[in-house]
Scaffold this active site. Structure first.
Site, PDB file in Angstrom:
ATOM      1  N   LYS A 147      25.739  -3.005  -1.056  1.00 44.96           N
ATOM      2  CA  LYS A 147      27.359  -3.126  -1.127  1.00 44.96           C
ATOM      3  C   LYS A 147      27.985  -2.276  -0.212  1.00 44.96           C
ATOM      4  O   LYS A 147      29.222  -1.935   0.066  1.00 44.96           O
ATOM      5  CB  LYS A 147      27.675  -2.384  -2.541  1.00 44.96           C
ATOM      6  CG  LYS A 147      27.151  -2.914  -3.847  1.00 44.96           C
ATOM      7  CD  LYS A 147      27.754  -2.066  -4.857  1.00 44.96           C
ATOM      8  CE  LYS A 147      26.753  -2.378  -6.274  1.00 44.96           C
ATOM      9  NZ  LYS A 147      27.288  -1.242  -7.264  1.00 44.96           N
ATOM     10  N   HIS A 164       5.219   6.222  11.506  1.00 45.07           N
ATOM     11  CA  HIS A 164       4.726   6.036  10.114  1.00 45.07           C
ATOM     12  C   HIS A 164       3.669   7.308   9.902  1.00 45.07           C
ATOM     13  O   HIS A 164       2.521   6.911   9.816  1.00 45.07           O
ATOM     14  CB  HIS A 164       3.926   4.772  10.056  1.00 45.07           C
ATOM     15  CG  HIS A 164       3.646   4.199   8.790  1.00 45.07           C
ATOM     16  ND1 HIS A 164       3.666   5.005   7.675  1.00 45.07           N
ATOM     17  CD2 HIS A 164       3.199   2.853   8.136  1.00 45.07           C
ATOM     18  CE1 HIS A 164       3.484   4.000   6.545  1.00 45.07           C
ATOM     19  NE2 HIS A 164       3.148   3.049   7.034  1.00 45.07           N
ATOM     20  N   ARG A 173       0.714  -1.155   0.077  1.00 46.60           N
ATOM     21  CA  ARG A 173       0.002  -0.005  -0.069  1.00 46.60           C
ATOM     22  C   ARG A 173       0.870   1.130  -0.172  1.00 46.60           C
ATOM     23  O   ARG A 173       0.584   2.140  -0.859  1.00 46.60           O
ATOM     24  CB  ARG A 173      -1.054   0.066   1.121  1.00 46.60           C
ATOM     25  CG  ARG A 173      -2.179  -0.427   1.059  1.00 46.60           C
ATOM     26  CD  ARG A 173      -2.750  -0.971   2.618  1.00 46.60           C
ATOM     27  NE  ARG A 173      -1.509  -1.765   3.036  1.00 46.60           N
ATOM     28  CZ  ARG A 173      -1.676  -3.086   2.684  1.00 46.60           C
ATOM     29  NH1 ARG A 173      -2.846  -3.675   1.855  1.00 46.60           N
ATOM     30  NH2 ARG A 173      -0.869  -3.981   2.906  1.00 46.60           N
ATOM     31  N   THR A 174       1.941   1.245   1.036  1.00 44.43           N
ATOM     32  CA  THR A 174       2.416   2.585   1.216  1.00 44.43           C
ATOM     33  C   THR A 174       3.073   3.067  -0.196  1.00 44.43           C
ATOM     34  O   THR A 174       3.041   4.036  -0.777  1.00 44.43           O
ATOM     35  CB  THR A 174       3.542   2.584   2.230  1.00 44.43           C
ATOM     36  OG1 THR A 174       2.484   2.107   3.461  1.00 44.43           O
ATOM     37  CG2 THR A 174       3.933   3.901   2.651  1.00 44.43           C
ATOM     38  N   ARG A 202      11.162   4.171   3.149  1.00 40.97           N
ATOM     39  CA  ARG A 202      10.960   3.179   4.227  1.00 40.97           C
ATOM     40  C   ARG A 202      12.089   2.331   4.587  1.00 40.97           C
ATOM     41  O   ARG A 202      12.970   2.080   3.507  1.00 40.97           O
ATOM     42  CB  ARG A 202       9.710   2.172   3.664  1.00 40.97           C
ATOM     43  CG  ARG A 202       9.550   0.896   4.726  1.00 40.97           C
ATOM     44  CD  ARG A 202       8.409   0.271   4.500  1.00 40.97           C
ATOM     45  NE  ARG A 202       7.105   0.739   4.911  1.00 40.97           N
ATOM     46  CZ  ARG A 202       5.882   0.382   4.921  1.00 40.97           C
ATOM     47  NH1 ARG A 202       5.935  -0.797   4.516  1.00 40.97           N
ATOM     48  NH2 ARG A 202       4.971   1.221   5.125  1.00 40.97           N
TER      49      ARG A 202
HETATM   50  C1  NCD Z   1       1.807  -0.862   8.000  1.00 41.16           C
HETATM   51  C2  NCD Z   1       3.149  -0.857   8.438  1.00 41.16           C
HETATM   52  O1  NCD Z   1       3.938  -0.892   7.407  1.00 41.16           O
HETATM   53  O2  NCD Z   1       3.424  -0.421   9.435  1.00 41.16           O
HETATM   54  N1  NCD Z   1       1.247  -1.131   7.087  1.00 41.16           N
HETATM   55  C3  NCD Z   1       0.878  -0.004   6.149  1.00 41.16           C
HETATM   56  O3  NCD Z   1       1.994   0.710   5.682  1.00 41.16           O
HETATM   57  N2  NCD Z   1      -0.313   0.078   5.607  1.00 41.16           N
HETATM   58  C4  NCD Z   1       1.198  -1.845   9.196  1.00 41.16           C
HETATM   59  C5  NCD Z   1       1.585  -3.369   9.297  1.00 41.16           C
HETATM   60  O4  NCD Z   1       2.452  -3.504   8.446  1.00 41.16           O
HETATM   61  O5  NCD Z   1       1.151  -4.136   9.952  1.00 41.16           O
END
Ligand code: NCD
Length: 307
Positions: A80, A129, A51-52, A101
Site C-alpha cells: 500500500k 547477508h 532456508r533463511t 530481508r
Molecule cells: C542466498 C541468498 O539469499 O543470498 N541464499 C540463502 O540465503 N541461503 C544465496 C542465493 O540465493 O543464491
C-alpha cells in the site's frame, strides 16, 4: 540498540564467541530450550527465502520463543506504500527482535535506525547477508578446525552474490587467508569489494576463469548460484547461468580433505552426484545456520536487556 546489519558490526572476538555458543547449543540443546520464553521474533521477508526464514523461525522456536511475520511483500502494507521506516516502528510495538530481508540494499539499515528493537539483516539486495556468513564461519570452523590459514575459492556469481561479499568481509579479519576468485568476466567481484576489503586489508588473492585450475589449491570451495533475479536481461542470464558446474570429475582434482560450501538454493552448479562425497558440506551448512541464528538471537536479546 545493537543490530546486525553488516558482518563487521561484530568484532572478531564476538564472532568467535557466537561460534562457541553455537557449538555449545549443538552439544546441549536442552540448556537453551526456554531462554527466549515469551519473546517474539518478527520475520519481515520482502524477498523469497526458504532456508533463511525457516531457520530463523526454527531457531526462535528452539529457544522457546515464538514467531510472527510475513513472507510475501504483497501481503504486507508495503504494497500500500508503507515505508520501511514506518514498518520498523510498527513491528517494534509487537515483537522483541526483527529479521528482515529486502530487495533494496540498505533497507535493513533504515529499519534498524527506526526500530526500537534489534534488527537483523537477512539479506539486502546484492549487498550483504551476514547471517549466512555466520553459518559459513561455523561450517569452516567445524570442518577445518580453524578460521585462519586456508585457501578459499569463490566460484560463480561474485558480482551479485551477497553471501560472497559478506564472507570476504568477515575473512578479512582472520590471518593467512588466500582468496581465489573464480568467475566469468561479467560476474567478477565488484571493485568496491576488491578495493575496500581485499586490497585495503592486504589480503592475498588471485582471479581466474578456470575452476579446474583452481581446484587443487583449495581447502574450501564456495560455490554460488547465478543470481537470476538481479540480471537486467534474460539473455545474459541464460548465457552465464551454467558457467560452472561442479561434477565428480572436477572433484577428483581437489584435495581429499577440502570442503564444498554453497549457501543454497542450488540450481545446476553442483551435480547431485557430489552430495554423497564426504567433502560436500552444504547441507550441514544449512543446519549450522540455525545454530548460529540461535546464538545471534540470544546475543542481541541479551544486549537489549530483554532476556
Ligand atoms: C542466498 C541468498 O539469499 O543470498 N541464499 C540463502 O540465503 N541461503 C544465496 C542465493 O540465493 O543464491
Amino acid at each position: 540498540m545493537r543490530s546486525l546489519i553488516d558482518i563487521l558490526d561484530f568484532s572478531t572476538e564476538e564472532l568467535d564467541q557466537l561460534i562457541e555458543v553455537a557449538k555449545d547449543i549443538i552439544a546441549d540443546p536442552d540448556k537453551y530450550a526456554e531462554k527466549c520464553k515469551r519473546k517474539k521474533l518478527a520475520t519481515l521477508f520482502f524477498e523469497p527465502s526458504t532456508r533463511t526464514r525457516l531457520s530463523f523461525e526454527a531457531a526462535m522456536l528452539e529457544l522457546g520463543g515464538s514467531v510472527i511475520g510475513f513472507s510475501d511483500a504483497n501481503s504486507s502494507s508495503s504494497s500500500k506504500g508503507e515505508s520501511v521506516a514506518d514498518t520498523a516502528k510498527v513491528v517494534s510495538c509487537y515483537a522483541d527482535i526483527i529479521a528482515m530481508r529486502h530487495p533494496k540494499e540498505g533497507a535493513p539499515l533504515v529499519a534498524a535506525m527506526n526500530a526500537s528493537i534489534p534488527v537483523i539483516n537477512a539479506g539486502d539486495g546484492g549487498h550483504n547477508h551476514p547471517t549466512q556468513t555466520l553459518a559459513d564461519l561455523l561450517t569452516i570452523s567445524r570442518r577445518l578446525g580453524r578460521l585462519d590459514n586456508f585457501t578459499i575459492g569463490f566460484c560463480g556469481d561474485l558480482k551479485f552474490g551477497r553471501t560472497v561479499h559478506s564472507l570476504i568481509n568477515a575473512l578479512s579479519r582472520y590471518e593467512g587467508i588466500h582468496v581465489v576468485l573464480i568467475s566469468p568476466d561479467e560476474l567478477k567481484l565488484p571493485s568496491y569489494v576488491k578495493k575496500d576489503v581485499l586490497e585495503k586489508n592486504h589480503m592475498s588473492y588471485e582471479q581466474t576463469e578456470s575452476l579446474e585450475e583452481a581446484m587443487p589449491k583449495l581447502d574450501i570451495l564456495y560455490m554460488t548460484r547465478v543470481q537470476k533475479e538481479r540480471f537486467f536481461n534474460e539473455e545474459d542470464y541464460l548465457r552465464l547461468k551454467d558457467s560452472y558446474i561442479l561434477t565428480p570429475d572436477k572433484m577428483e582434482l581437489g584435495k581429499s580433505d577440502m570442503a564444498v560450501l554453497h549457501p543454497l538454493p542450488r540450481v545446476n552448479e553442483i551435480s547431485v552426484a557430489i552430495d554423497a562425497d564426504p567433502r560436500a558440506a552444504y547441507f550441514e551448512q544449512v543446519a549450522n545456520g540455525k545454530f548460529m541464528r540461535m546464538a545471534l538471537i540470544l546475543k542481541l536479546l541479551s544486549e537489549a536487556g530483554k532476556i
